[in-house]
Design an enzyme around this catalytic site. Structure first.
Site, PDB file in Angstrom:
ATOM      1  N   PHE A  27      -5.659  -8.566   5.825  1.00  0.00           N
ATOM      2  CA  PHE A  27      -4.566  -8.334   6.783  1.00  0.00           C
ATOM      3  C   PHE A  27      -4.645  -6.907   7.370  1.00  0.00           C
ATOM      4  O   PHE A  27      -4.887  -6.721   8.571  1.00  0.00           O
ATOM      5  CB  PHE A  27      -3.231  -8.602   6.063  1.00  0.00           C
ATOM      6  CG  PHE A  27      -2.002  -7.996   6.685  1.00  0.00           C
ATOM      7  CD1 PHE A  27      -1.741  -8.135   8.044  1.00  0.00           C
ATOM      8  CD2 PHE A  27      -1.089  -7.298   5.896  1.00  0.00           C
ATOM      9  CE1 PHE A  27      -0.597  -7.571   8.609  1.00  0.00           C
ATOM     10  CE2 PHE A  27       0.057  -6.743   6.447  1.00  0.00           C
ATOM     11  CZ  PHE A  27       0.299  -6.873   7.807  1.00  0.00           C
ATOM     12  N   SER A  91      -8.328  -5.065  -1.960  1.00  0.00           N
ATOM     13  CA  SER A  91      -7.510  -5.424  -3.134  1.00  0.00           C
ATOM     14  C   SER A  91      -6.598  -6.599  -2.770  1.00  0.00           C
ATOM     15  O   SER A  91      -6.071  -6.638  -1.661  1.00  0.00           O
ATOM     16  CB  SER A  91      -6.601  -4.270  -3.573  1.00  0.00           C
ATOM     17  OG  SER A  91      -5.801  -4.678  -4.678  1.00  0.00           O
ATOM     18  N   GLY A 118     -18.583   6.301  -4.819  1.00  0.00           N
ATOM     19  CA  GLY A 118     -20.012   6.588  -4.952  1.00  0.00           C
ATOM     20  C   GLY A 118     -20.718   6.497  -3.608  1.00  0.00           C
ATOM     21  O   GLY A 118     -21.567   7.334  -3.274  1.00  0.00           O
ATOM     22  N   ARG A 122     -22.614   9.689  -1.856  1.00  0.00           N
ATOM     23  CA  ARG A 122     -24.030   9.661  -1.478  1.00  0.00           C
ATOM     24  C   ARG A 122     -24.211  10.073  -0.017  1.00  0.00           C
ATOM     25  O   ARG A 122     -25.196  10.690   0.364  1.00  0.00           O
ATOM     26  CB  ARG A 122     -24.608   8.256  -1.709  1.00  0.00           C
ATOM     27  CG  ARG A 122     -26.121   8.188  -1.559  1.00  0.00           C
ATOM     28  CD  ARG A 122     -26.680   6.957  -2.235  1.00  0.00           C
ATOM     29  NE  ARG A 122     -26.144   5.715  -1.691  1.00  0.00           N
ATOM     30  CZ  ARG A 122     -26.534   5.170  -0.547  1.00  0.00           C
ATOM     31  NH1 ARG A 122     -27.456   5.731   0.182  1.00  0.00           N
ATOM     32  NH2 ARG A 122     -25.994   4.041  -0.141  1.00  0.00           N
ATOM     33  N   TYR A 161      -1.818  -4.507 -10.735  1.00  0.00           N
ATOM     34  CA  TYR A 161      -1.897  -3.857  -9.422  1.00  0.00           C
ATOM     35  C   TYR A 161      -1.476  -2.391  -9.526  1.00  0.00           C
ATOM     36  O   TYR A 161      -2.197  -1.490  -9.116  1.00  0.00           O
ATOM     37  CB  TYR A 161      -0.995  -4.612  -8.448  1.00  0.00           C
ATOM     38  CG  TYR A 161      -1.076  -4.151  -7.013  1.00  0.00           C
ATOM     39  CD1 TYR A 161      -2.264  -4.231  -6.299  1.00  0.00           C
ATOM     40  CD2 TYR A 161       0.052  -3.664  -6.358  1.00  0.00           C
ATOM     41  CE1 TYR A 161      -2.323  -3.826  -4.962  1.00  0.00           C
ATOM     42  CE2 TYR A 161      -0.005  -3.268  -5.026  1.00  0.00           C
ATOM     43  CZ  TYR A 161      -1.191  -3.351  -4.334  1.00  0.00           C
ATOM     44  OH  TYR A 161      -1.248  -2.949  -3.018  1.00  0.00           O
ATOM     45  N   TYR A 175     -13.023  12.767  -8.197  1.00  0.00           N
ATOM     46  CA  TYR A 175     -14.180  12.961  -7.298  1.00  0.00           C
ATOM     47  C   TYR A 175     -13.970  14.187  -6.406  1.00  0.00           C
ATOM     48  O   TYR A 175     -14.897  14.911  -6.097  1.00  0.00           O
ATOM     49  CB  TYR A 175     -14.431  11.706  -6.448  1.00  0.00           C
ATOM     50  CG  TYR A 175     -15.471  10.796  -7.071  1.00  0.00           C
ATOM     51  CD1 TYR A 175     -15.225  10.151  -8.277  1.00  0.00           C
ATOM     52  CD2 TYR A 175     -16.718  10.623  -6.475  1.00  0.00           C
ATOM     53  CE1 TYR A 175     -16.188   9.346  -8.863  1.00  0.00           C
ATOM     54  CE2 TYR A 175     -17.686   9.810  -7.057  1.00  0.00           C
ATOM     55  CZ  TYR A 175     -17.416   9.167  -8.250  1.00  0.00           C
ATOM     56  OH  TYR A 175     -18.374   8.382  -8.831  1.00  0.00           O
ATOM     57  N   THR A 191       4.526  -3.604   4.404  1.00  0.00           N
ATOM     58  CA  THR A 191       4.043  -3.683   5.786  1.00  0.00           C
ATOM     59  C   THR A 191       3.940  -5.146   6.187  1.00  0.00           C
ATOM     60  O   THR A 191       3.679  -6.000   5.344  1.00  0.00           O
ATOM     61  CB  THR A 191       2.660  -3.000   5.890  1.00  0.00           C
ATOM     62  OG1 THR A 191       2.779  -1.673   5.391  1.00  0.00           O
ATOM     63  CG2 THR A 191       2.164  -2.936   7.324  1.00  0.00           C
ATOM     64  N   ARG A 202       4.586 -13.106  -0.122  1.00  0.00           N
ATOM     65  CA  ARG A 202       5.430 -11.950   0.183  1.00  0.00           C
ATOM     66  C   ARG A 202       6.607 -12.401   1.038  1.00  0.00           C
ATOM     67  O   ARG A 202       6.556 -13.425   1.713  1.00  0.00           O
ATOM     68  CB  ARG A 202       4.617 -10.857   0.877  1.00  0.00           C
ATOM     69  CG  ARG A 202       3.812 -10.091  -0.131  1.00  0.00           C
ATOM     70  CD  ARG A 202       3.069  -8.945   0.490  1.00  0.00           C
ATOM     71  NE  ARG A 202       1.827  -9.370   1.092  1.00  0.00           N
ATOM     72  CZ  ARG A 202       0.898  -8.523   1.541  1.00  0.00           C
ATOM     73  NH1 ARG A 202       1.097  -7.229   1.468  1.00  0.00           N
ATOM     74  NH2 ARG A 202      -0.219  -8.976   2.063  1.00  0.00           N
TER      75      ARG A 202
HETATM   76  N1  UDP Z   1      11.449 -12.183  -2.286  1.00  0.00           N
HETATM   77  C1  UDP Z   1      12.417 -13.128  -2.080  1.00  0.00           C
HETATM   78  N2  UDP Z   1      12.028 -14.379  -1.672  1.00  0.00           N
HETATM   79  C2  UDP Z   1      10.752 -14.721  -1.448  1.00  0.00           C
HETATM   80  C3  UDP Z   1       9.743 -13.750  -1.652  1.00  0.00           C
HETATM   81  C4  UDP Z   1      10.134 -12.477  -2.084  1.00  0.00           C
HETATM   82  O1  UDP Z   1      13.614 -12.867  -2.260  1.00  0.00           O
HETATM   83  O2  UDP Z   1      10.482 -15.891  -1.080  1.00  0.00           O
HETATM   84  C5  UDP Z   1      11.849 -10.820  -2.704  1.00  0.00           C
HETATM   85  C6  UDP Z   1      11.087 -10.244  -3.899  1.00  0.00           C
HETATM   86  O3  UDP Z   1      11.660 -10.634  -5.113  1.00  0.00           O
HETATM   87  C7  UDP Z   1      11.212  -8.757  -3.643  1.00  0.00           C
HETATM   88  C8  UDP Z   1      11.236  -8.651  -2.122  1.00  0.00           C
HETATM   89  O4  UDP Z   1      11.556  -9.945  -1.624  1.00  0.00           O
HETATM   90  O5  UDP Z   1      12.423  -8.262  -4.169  1.00  0.00           O
HETATM   91  C9  UDP Z   1       9.913  -8.209  -1.518  1.00  0.00           C
HETATM   92  O6  UDP Z   1       8.916  -9.012  -2.075  1.00  0.00           O
HETATM   93  P1  UDP Z   1       7.406  -8.952  -1.637  1.00  0.00           P
HETATM   94  O7  UDP Z   1       6.663  -9.906  -2.524  1.00  0.00           O
HETATM   95  O8  UDP Z   1       7.303  -9.142  -0.171  1.00  0.00           O
HETATM   96  O9  UDP Z   1       6.944  -7.459  -1.906  1.00  0.00           O
HETATM   97  P2  UDP Z   1       7.148  -6.397  -3.082  1.00  0.00           P
HETATM   98  O10 UDP Z   1       8.023  -6.943  -4.178  1.00  0.00           O
HETATM   99  O11 UDP Z   1       5.780  -6.109  -3.554  1.00  0.00           O
HETATM  100  O12 UDP Z   1       7.806  -5.284  -2.395  1.00  0.00           O
END
Ligand code: UDP
Length: 331
Positions: A27, A91, A118, A122, A161, A175, A191, A202
């Site tokens: 993305f 990642s 690395g 180099r 993560y 480094y 983002t 997400r």
């Molecule tokens: N979240 C939610 N419903 C969903 C997906 C995520 O309420 O279907 C919530 C999640 O629990 C978190 C927030 O939205 O509190 C952001 O989640 P995301 O996975 O986007 O990112 P991160 O937690 O890494 O900030």
């Protein structure tokens, strides 16, 4: 313009910058690739495609200034041409992804960062690590500034993560100190934008695909937890400025406009015109209660701040999602 072969054969005379982007089919990596191509770089994207997709870079096929290598960056990176910039973006980056690939997530953050460093060493190239707001964990300080050390559970489900990125920051600084490598670290906050995977779990793709396919929006917990969402073009601009700056310590890049997940759900319903229920589900373990970047450093050092308003960025993202096949949207 020089051809690819001329570039490879006459490094000493070349003027075109050469950038390697790990995770270049992902993305954010693919948005950076486009940005660098527009700036006249020759770009080599490396991606093992476990969460990235060729679809994100297919428009560059046949372009002499672009090369794609399908490779896991935890393996030795062999490149014959001279490199000026290494942008380490590879990642898995969503909670669902790193729970599906916890070991690969740890490996790319540790071994992959080592290999990318690395490669930079180099070539005596400038190196940029994409770190994350997750290194602050479930933060006890709000908003988060770069001097906060965080509150991370080292054995929880998000640890693969968070700890990999913390290790990656430490490795990058080692480094810099040990080898005098010119390094940058960006801490990316939430983002969003076109090219997010619809099913990456997400909240932005989840709510938009639910709204577009007429399914209830899933709120985890009571929806009072907060996030601050930055549009992808703002983020890439900030990262580019950081790479080109002289600042070699971590810098937050994100949008400080904070809202609760419940407020965010209402914005998505308003923009899509959907009238749907909200369903409440358990809050995942270690889900941060609040998150907002302090971007004072980025403002002062890079003269950068986000420009795209939430509704404007979301409209573009919804439009992109609406162009996807319906079966992809449905859960
Ligand atoms: N979240 C939610 N419903 C969903 C997906 C995520 O309420 O279907 C919530 C999640 O629990 C978190 C927030 O939205 O509190 C952001 O989640 P995301 O996975 O986007 O990112 P991160 O937690 O890494 O900030």
């Amino acid at each position: 313009m020089r051809t690819n072969t001329e570039n490879e054969n006459s490094d000493s005379q070349r003027t075109q910058p050469v950038s390697v982007v790990t995770g270049g089919a992902g993305f954010l990596g693919s948005h950076l690739v486009d940005y660098l191509m527009d700036k006249g770089h020759r770009v080599i994207a490396i991606d093992n495609l476990i969460t990235g997709s060729v679809e994100n870079i297919i428009h560059l096929a046949g372009n002499d200034n672009f090369k794609f290598i399908k490779q896991d960056v935890t393996q030795y990176i062999f490149l014959s041409e001279k490199v000026d910039y290494v942008w380490h973006f590879a990642s898995p980056a969503s909670p669902i992804d790193y729970m599906e690939f916890p070991i690969q997530t740890l490996k790319v953050g540790s071994l992959g960062t080592h290999k990318a460093l690395g490669l930079a060493l180099r070539n005596r190239a400038r190196f940029l690590l994409t770190s994350t707001s997750e290194i602050y964990g479930d933060p006890l300080r709000h908003p988060q500034s770069e001097d906060y050390w965080g509150n991370v559970n080292p054995v929880g489900p998000r640890a693969c993560y968070d700890e990999a990125k913390r290790f990656a920051e430490a490795m990058t600084m080692a480094y810099q100190r040990e080898h005098g490598l010119d390094t940058r670290i960006v801490r990316i906050f939430n983002t969003y934008g076109p090219r997010m995977r619809l099913k990456d779990g997400r909240v932005v793709p989840a709510f938009i695909s639910q709204a577009l396919s007429g399914e209830p929006l899933t709120i985890y917990g009571d929806g009072s937890q907060t996030r601050s969402f930055c549009y992808c073009s703002d983020l890439i601009e900030g990262i580019y400025r950081l790479m080109m700056s002289e600042h070699n310590c971590p810098v937050n890049i994100g949008n400080p406009n904070e809202l609760s997940i419940l407020q965010f759900a209402r914005v998505i319903l308003e923009l899509t015109g959907a009238q749907l229920e909200l369903v409440y589900k358990d809050l995942p373990m270690d889900d941060p209660k609040q998150r907002r970047p302090d971007i004072t450093l980025a403002r002062n050092l890079l003269q950068w701040e986000p420009r795209v308003e939430l509704r404007e960025g979301l409209k573009k993202t919804i439009e992109w999602f609406a162009g996807r096949p319906l079966e992809e949207l449905k859960g």
